[in-house]
Design an enzyme around this catalytic site. Structure first.
Site, PDB file in Angstrom:
ATOM      1  N   ARG A   1     -11.914  10.221 -10.459  1.00 41.80           N
ATOM      2  CA  ARG A   1     -10.528  10.449 -10.026  1.00 41.80           C
ATOM      3  C   ARG A   1     -10.205  11.908 -10.298  1.00 41.80           C
ATOM      4  NH1 ARG A   1      -4.801   7.507 -11.267  1.00 41.80           N
ATOM      5  NH2 ARG A   1      -5.692   6.167  -9.673  1.00 41.80           N
TER       6      ARG A   1
ATOM      7  N   HIS B   1      -7.301   7.364  -1.365  1.00 36.88           N
ATOM      8  CA  HIS B   1      -7.296   6.417  -2.494  1.00 36.88           C
ATOM      9  C   HIS B   1      -7.896   5.088  -1.984  1.00 36.88           C
ATOM     10  CE1 HIS B   1      -6.423   4.720  -6.248  1.00 36.88           C
ATOM     11  NE2 HIS B   1      -5.112   4.645  -6.226  1.00 36.88           N
TER      12      HIS B   1
ATOM     13  N   GLN C   1      -7.575   1.491  -3.718  1.00 36.01           N
ATOM     14  CA  GLN C   1      -6.219   0.940  -3.603  1.00 36.01           C
ATOM     15  C   GLN C   1      -6.071   0.121  -2.310  1.00 36.01           C
ATOM     16  OE1 GLN C   1      -3.325   1.517  -5.785  1.00 36.01           O
ATOM     17  NE2 GLN C   1      -2.531  -0.127  -4.508  1.00 36.01           N
TER      18      GLN C   1
ATOM     19  N   ASP D   1       5.485   5.039  -1.799  1.00 33.29           N
ATOM     20  CA  ASP D   1       4.809   5.658  -2.943  1.00 33.29           C
ATOM     21  C   ASP D   1       5.747   6.749  -3.472  1.00 33.29           C
ATOM     22  OD1 ASP D   1       2.906   6.551  -4.781  1.00 33.29           O
ATOM     23  OD2 ASP D   1       1.586   7.471  -3.286  1.00 33.29           O
TER      24      ASP D   1
ATOM     25  N   CYS E   1       1.850   1.153  -4.451  1.00 33.69           N
ATOM     26  CA  CYS E   1       0.621   1.283  -5.245  1.00 33.69           C
ATOM     27  C   CYS E   1       0.922   1.347  -6.737  1.00 33.69           C
ATOM     28  CB  CYS E   1      -0.158   2.519  -4.805  1.00 33.69           C
ATOM     29  SG  CYS E   1       0.831   4.026  -4.874  1.00 33.69           S
TER      30      CYS E   1
ATOM     31  N   ARG F   1      -6.156  -4.868  -7.848  1.00 33.82           N
ATOM     32  CA  ARG F   1      -6.990  -3.674  -8.036  1.00 33.82           C
ATOM     33  C   ARG F   1      -8.291  -4.044  -8.763  1.00 33.82           C
ATOM     34  NH1 ARG F   1      -5.058   1.215  -8.264  1.00 33.82           N
ATOM     35  NH2 ARG F   1      -7.226   1.690  -7.776  1.00 33.82           N
TER      36      ARG F   1
HETATM   37  N1  NVA Z   1       0.281   9.406  -4.458  1.00 34.09           N
HETATM   38  C1  NVA Z   1       0.169   9.024  -5.856  1.00 34.09           C
HETATM   39  C2  NVA Z   1      -0.625   7.768  -5.982  1.00 34.09           C
HETATM   40  C3  NVA Z   1      -0.759   7.256  -7.387  1.00 34.09           C
HETATM   41  C4  NVA Z   1      -1.560   5.994  -7.468  1.00 34.09           C
HETATM   42  C5  NVA Z   1      -0.464  10.158  -6.641  1.00 34.09           C
HETATM   43  O1  NVA Z   1      -1.475  10.713  -6.176  1.00 34.09           O
HETATM   44  O2  NVA Z   1       0.057  10.509  -7.705  1.00 34.09           O
HETATM   45  N1   CP Z   2      -2.157   2.734  -8.162  1.00 32.00           N
HETATM   46  C1   CP Z   2      -2.883   3.450  -9.054  1.00 32.00           C
HETATM   47  O1   CP Z   2      -3.891   4.059  -8.730  1.00 32.00           O
HETATM   48  O2   CP Z   2      -2.395   3.434 -10.321  1.00 32.00           O
HETATM   49  P1   CP Z   2      -2.940   4.301 -11.562  1.00 32.00           P
HETATM   50  O3   CP Z   2      -2.586   5.733 -11.288  1.00 32.00           O
HETATM   51  O4   CP Z   2      -2.252   3.727 -12.759  1.00 32.00           O
HETATM   52  O5   CP Z   2      -4.445   4.127 -11.629  1.00 32.00           O
END
Ligand code: NVA
Ligand code: CP
Length: 330
Positions: free
Chosen positions: A108, A135, A138, A231, A272, A317
């Protein structure tokens, strides 16, 4: 021919056929059934996986760790500051080091190019746990949730409200196009997926009997939607200074009870997570103090209301990430 994903990377859903995605969803449902029935499924006993997190996480990290343990594997978590990656060691070198010790690597972090480089240099499967652009894990949880609610999802419509060009919006457009789900991105022109990705997804969608709509009009966006998805308005890695501009641009796309009433009568609300639906977070409170808004991308009424499936989605998830690890490592 039976689907075989062993040895494959999982970097973005554009790399997978509809049949392969459907296979992962079926496997997820089966692994969820086993978990709920407490049937052991330690199919990967003795293997080891590395979990690299250059951004923070609750769901994704816990999903990889619990899924690894359920499959009989050991997981090693590398936190955003506690490894050499990026500071003293390149992604390419990290990939080759970790490949000597681990059977699979989750990443990540920031640009999609980083996870693609990791996969290029690693000799074991690499899984994308979120990048700035995509992502993909997800998406499997999201479609599994829709399948649990609606059964067959082909011909249904999913509408993403707000920051539609972010990693989640981009990825939803791809998965919907692949699986024959009509997709609408509903938000300001400035925050839409790139024209190239929209064009690519429209071509994929037409092969699978669905459509991709890009609209600034809320009524058009949510009309007939079975799922209304949103989101946060400022994603991880983006500067806090963006809040003022994003609030101005995205407030008209907040998911309210009125917005939900314009969707299909059986529409569900999806997110998400994490979400700023109240002031019970440090950032939520800071934004409230600065801008006077107690709830952001979704109202608390919708988030906590009967149409909301967000916690079922979060639980999925784990089952879907387990399917990705099992399918690529078996
Ligand atoms: N768009 C958000 C998704 C988090 C799961 C981010 O990248 O922070
Ligand atoms: N939805 C998601 O990816 O959550 P986290 O950032 O907690 O992993």
């Amino acid at each position: 021919m039976a689907v075989d994903l062993s040895g494959r990377d999982f970097l973005k859903l554009l790399d997978f056929t509809p049949e392969e995605i459907r296979y992962l969803l079926e496997l997820s449902a089966e692994l969820k059934r086993k978990k709920l029935a407490r049937e052991p499924h330690r199919y990967l006993e003795g293997r080891n996986v590395a979990l690299i997190f250059e951004k923070t996480s609750t769901r994704t990290r816990c999903s990889f760790e619990v899924a690894a343990a359920d499959l009989g594997m050991h997981a090693v978590y590398l936190d955003p500051s506690g490894s050499q990656i990026g500071k003293k060691e390149s992604i390419a070198d990290t990939a080759r080091v970790l490949s000597e010790m681990f059977d699979g690597i989750e990443y990540r972090g920031f640009g999609q190019d980083r996870v693609e480089t990791l996969a290029e240099y690693a000799s074991v499967p690499v899984w994308n746990g979120l990048t700035n652009e995509f992502h993909p894990t997800q998406m499997l949880a999201d479609v599994l949730t829709m399948q649990e609610v609606f059964g067959d999802v082909r011909g249904r419509k999913l509408t993403f409200m707000g920051d539609a060009g972010n990693n989640v919006g981009n990825s939803l457009m791809v998965v919907c196009a692949k699986l024959g789900i009509d997709f609408a991105a509903c938000g300001p022109a400035e925050q839409m997926p790139s024209a190239d990705l929209v064009e690519q997804c429209r071509a994929i969608a037409s092969e699978n009997g669905s459509t991709v709509t890009i609209t600034e009009d809320v009524d058009e966006g949510v009309a007939g939607a079975s799922a209304v998805y949103t989101d946060i308005w400022v994603s991880m890695g983006e500067p806090a200074e963006l809040w003022a501009k994003r609030i101005e641009l995205l407030s008209p796309y907040q998911v309210t009870a009125e917005v939900m009433s314009k969707a299909a009568p059986d529409a569900i609300f999806m997110h998400c997570l994490p979400s700023f639906h109240d002031r019970n977070t440090a950032i939520g409170e800071q934004v409230y103090e600065k801008f006077g808004l107690p709830e952001l991308e979704v109202t608390n009424e919708v988030f906590e209301g009967p149409r909301s499936r967000v916690f079922q989605e979060a639980g999925n998830r784990m089952h879907t990430i387990k399917a990705v690890m099992y399918a690529t490592l078996k």
